[in-house]
Scaffold this motif. Structure first.
Motif, PDB file in Angstrom:
ATOM      1  N   LYS A 163       0.853  -1.186   0.000  1.00 18.61           N
ATOM      2  CA  LYS A 163       0.000   0.000   0.000  1.00 18.61           C
ATOM      3  C   LYS A 163       0.888   1.233   0.000  1.00 18.61           C
ATOM      4  CE  LYS A 163      -3.854  -1.935   2.705  1.00 18.61           C
ATOM      5  NZ  LYS A 163      -5.040  -1.725   1.909  1.00 18.61           N
ATOM      6  N   GLU A 164       0.446   2.266  -0.719  1.00 20.22           N
ATOM      7  CA  GLU A 164       1.163   3.542  -0.753  1.00 20.22           C
ATOM      8  C   GLU A 164       0.179   4.675  -0.513  1.00 20.22           C
ATOM      9  OE1 GLU A 164       4.403   4.130  -0.978  1.00 20.22           O
ATOM     10  OE2 GLU A 164       4.892   2.003  -1.200  1.00 20.22           O
ATOM     11  N   LEU A 165       0.608   5.661   0.253  1.00 22.51           N
ATOM     12  CA  LEU A 165      -0.197   6.851   0.497  1.00 22.51           C
ATOM     13  C   LEU A 165      -0.409   7.589  -0.813  1.00 22.51           C
ATOM     14  CD1 LEU A 165      -1.511   8.867   2.494  1.00 22.51           C
ATOM     15  CD2 LEU A 165       0.754   9.940   2.704  1.00 22.51           C
ATOM     16  N   PHE A 166      -1.663   7.919  -1.103  1.00 16.48           N
ATOM     17  CA  PHE A 166      -2.007   8.654  -2.319  1.00 16.48           C
ATOM     18  C   PHE A 166      -2.341  10.101  -1.978  1.00 16.48           C
ATOM     19  CE2 PHE A 166      -4.969   9.856  -5.746  1.00 16.48           C
ATOM     20  CZ  PHE A 166      -4.173   9.585  -6.851  1.00 16.48           C
ATOM     21  N   ALA A 167      -3.185  10.299  -0.957  1.00 19.62           N
ATOM     22  CA  ALA A 167      -3.571  11.649  -0.519  1.00 19.62           C
ATOM     23  C   ALA A 167      -4.178  11.533   0.876  1.00 19.62           C
ATOM     24  CB  ALA A 167      -4.591  12.254  -1.482  1.00 19.62           C
ATOM     25  N   PHE A 168      -4.313  12.682   1.565  1.00 20.08           N
ATOM     26  CA  PHE A 168      -4.921  12.671   2.888  1.00 20.08           C
ATOM     27  C   PHE A 168      -5.500  14.042   3.209  1.00 20.08           C
ATOM     28  CE2 PHE A 168      -0.750  14.323   3.601  1.00 20.08           C
ATOM     29  CZ  PHE A 168      -0.886  15.247   4.638  1.00 20.08           C
ATOM     30  N   ALA A 199      -6.385   8.388   1.284  1.00 17.57           N
ATOM     31  CA  ALA A 199      -6.556   7.650   0.030  1.00 17.57           C
ATOM     32  C   ALA A 199      -5.275   6.855  -0.208  1.00 17.57           C
ATOM     33  CB  ALA A 199      -6.825   8.596  -1.129  1.00 17.57           C
ATOM     34  N   VAL A 200      -5.457   5.616  -0.643  1.00 16.13           N
ATOM     35  CA  VAL A 200      -4.355   4.672  -0.782  1.00 16.13           C
ATOM     36  C   VAL A 200      -4.397   4.041  -2.161  1.00 16.13           C
ATOM     37  CG1 VAL A 200      -3.445   2.483   0.101  1.00 16.13           C
ATOM     38  CG2 VAL A 200      -4.401   4.149   1.686  1.00 16.13           C
ATOM     39  N   LEU A 250      -7.489   1.248  -5.613  1.00 17.96           N
ATOM     40  CA  LEU A 250      -7.509   2.436  -4.765  1.00 17.96           C
ATOM     41  C   LEU A 250      -8.466   2.196  -3.618  1.00 17.96           C
ATOM     42  CD1 LEU A 250      -7.771   5.137  -7.562  1.00 17.96           C
ATOM     43  CD2 LEU A 250      -5.727   4.569  -6.232  1.00 17.96           C
ATOM     44  N   GLU A 251      -8.125   2.776  -2.477  1.00 24.12           N
ATOM     45  CA  GLU A 251      -8.991   2.724  -1.312  1.00 24.12           C
ATOM     46  C   GLU A 251      -9.201   4.139  -0.784  1.00 24.12           C
ATOM     47  OE1 GLU A 251      -8.025  -1.571   0.703  1.00 24.12           O
ATOM     48  OE2 GLU A 251      -6.762   0.110   1.284  1.00 24.12           O
ATOM     49  N   GLN A 286     -13.718   2.155   1.359  1.00 20.58           N
ATOM     50  CA  GLN A 286     -14.225   1.862   0.021  1.00 20.58           C
ATOM     51  C   GLN A 286     -13.048   1.429  -0.840  1.00 20.58           C
ATOM     52  OE1 GLN A 286     -17.615   4.292  -1.520  1.00 20.58           O
ATOM     53  NE2 GLN A 286     -16.627   5.848  -0.256  1.00 20.58           N
ATOM     54  N   MET A 287     -13.207   0.315  -1.544  1.00 22.11           N
ATOM     55  CA  MET A 287     -12.135  -0.236  -2.374  1.00 22.11           C
ATOM     56  C   MET A 287     -12.633  -0.489  -3.778  1.00 22.11           C
ATOM     57  SD  MET A 287     -11.093  -3.234  -3.936  1.00 22.11           S
ATOM     58  CE  MET A 287     -10.006  -4.607  -3.837  1.00 22.11           C
ATOM     59  N   SER A 288     -11.826  -0.083  -4.739  1.00 17.88           N
ATOM     60  CA  SER A 288     -12.041  -0.438  -6.139  1.00 17.88           C
ATOM     61  C   SER A 288     -10.767  -1.107  -6.619  1.00 17.88           C
ATOM     62  CB  SER A 288     -12.305   0.812  -6.988  1.00 17.88           C
ATOM     63  OG  SER A 288     -13.505   1.419  -6.595  1.00 17.88           O
ATOM     64  N   GLY A 289     -10.910  -2.223  -7.328  1.00 19.90           N
ATOM     65  CA  GLY A 289      -9.728  -2.942  -7.776  1.00 19.90           C
ATOM     66  C   GLY A 289      -9.987  -3.732  -9.039  1.00 19.90           C
ATOM     67  N   ASN A 290      -8.893  -4.053  -9.704  1.00 19.18           N
ATOM     68  CA  ASN A 290      -8.933  -4.853 -10.925  1.00 19.18           C
ATOM     69  C   ASN A 290      -7.869  -5.935 -10.840  1.00 19.18           C
ATOM     70  OD1 ASN A 290     -10.834  -3.183 -12.593  1.00 19.18           O
ATOM     71  ND2 ASN A 290      -9.275  -1.651 -12.130  1.00 19.18           N
ATOM     72  N   ASP A 291      -8.223  -7.128 -11.302  1.00 22.86           N
ATOM     73  CA  ASP A 291      -7.312  -8.267 -11.303  1.00 22.86           C
ATOM     74  C   ASP A 291      -6.748  -8.467 -12.707  1.00 22.86           C
ATOM     75  OD1 ASP A 291      -8.057  -8.830  -8.630  1.00 22.86           O
ATOM     76  OD2 ASP A 291      -9.808  -9.940  -9.344  1.00 22.86           O
ATOM     77  N   VAL A 292      -5.426  -8.685 -12.770  1.00 17.92           N
ATOM     78  CA  VAL A 292      -4.744  -8.913 -14.038  1.00 17.92           C
ATOM     79  C   VAL A 292      -3.980 -10.232 -13.928  1.00 17.92           C
ATOM     80  CG1 VAL A 292      -2.978  -8.022 -15.620  1.00 17.92           C
ATOM     81  CG2 VAL A 292      -4.480  -6.430 -14.402  1.00 17.92           C
TER      82      VAL A 292
END
Length: 154
Positions: free
Chosen positions: A77-82, A88-89, A108-109, A123-129
């Motif tokens: 996980k990496e910090l995206f914004a706060f 946001a991660v 993203l979370e 809240q989580m949105s994700g995609n599997d590759v």
């Protein structure tokens, strides 16, 4: 329980937001649902892709199922914004299914925290590759924070 707390507490600074992100990464990499649940308020609400949950019992049940399916799970996980009480991660994790097929999940979370430092909304949105085993970033014995992740990979 009203006396529960999990520092650092909002309002967040860059440093304390980063601490929350890396603590969540470490906790989820244990794959221990019973322990992970205590980072969330007892009535925490979640959206995980198309699944909606509320409360620790549902969180534990969801995580147990997730980690029984997602074998070899390793997360970064990496910090995206706060802001004051939100973080946001961005994240990446790898896992394989029961057939041995490897996957990388990108997403993203959006987290919202109660004043006691417990997460009250996720809240989580994700995609599997699909990936080949040779494309894995997170291999046994490698710390997920030392892996160099570049934009060319996605």
């Amino acid at each position: 329980m009203a006396t529960e707390s999990k520092p650092p507490f909002p309002p967040f600074t860059r440093e304390t937001a980063q601490q929350k992100v890396k603590a969540a990464q470490a906790a989820w990499n244990t794959k221990n649902a019973e322990s992970v649940q205590f980072a969330y308020t007892p009535d925490s609400i979640w959206r995980n892709r198309d699944v909606f949950l509320q409360g620790r019992d549902q969180i534990v049940e969801f995580l147990r199922k997730k980690w029984s399916k997602e074998q070899g799970y390793r997360l970064r996980k990496e910090l995206f914004a706060f802001t004051d009480d939100k973080i946001a991660v961005q994240f990446w994790y790898e896992w394989h299914d029961e057939t041995g097929q490897w996957w990388r999940t990108y997403g993203l979370e959006d987290w919202t925290f109660a004043p006691n430092g417990l997460m009250r909304k996720r809240q989580m949105s994700g995609n599997d590759v699909k990936i080949d085993e040779t494309e894995r970033w997170f291999k046994d014995g490698v710390d997920v924070d030392t892996v160099k992740i570049s934009e060319r990979h996605w």
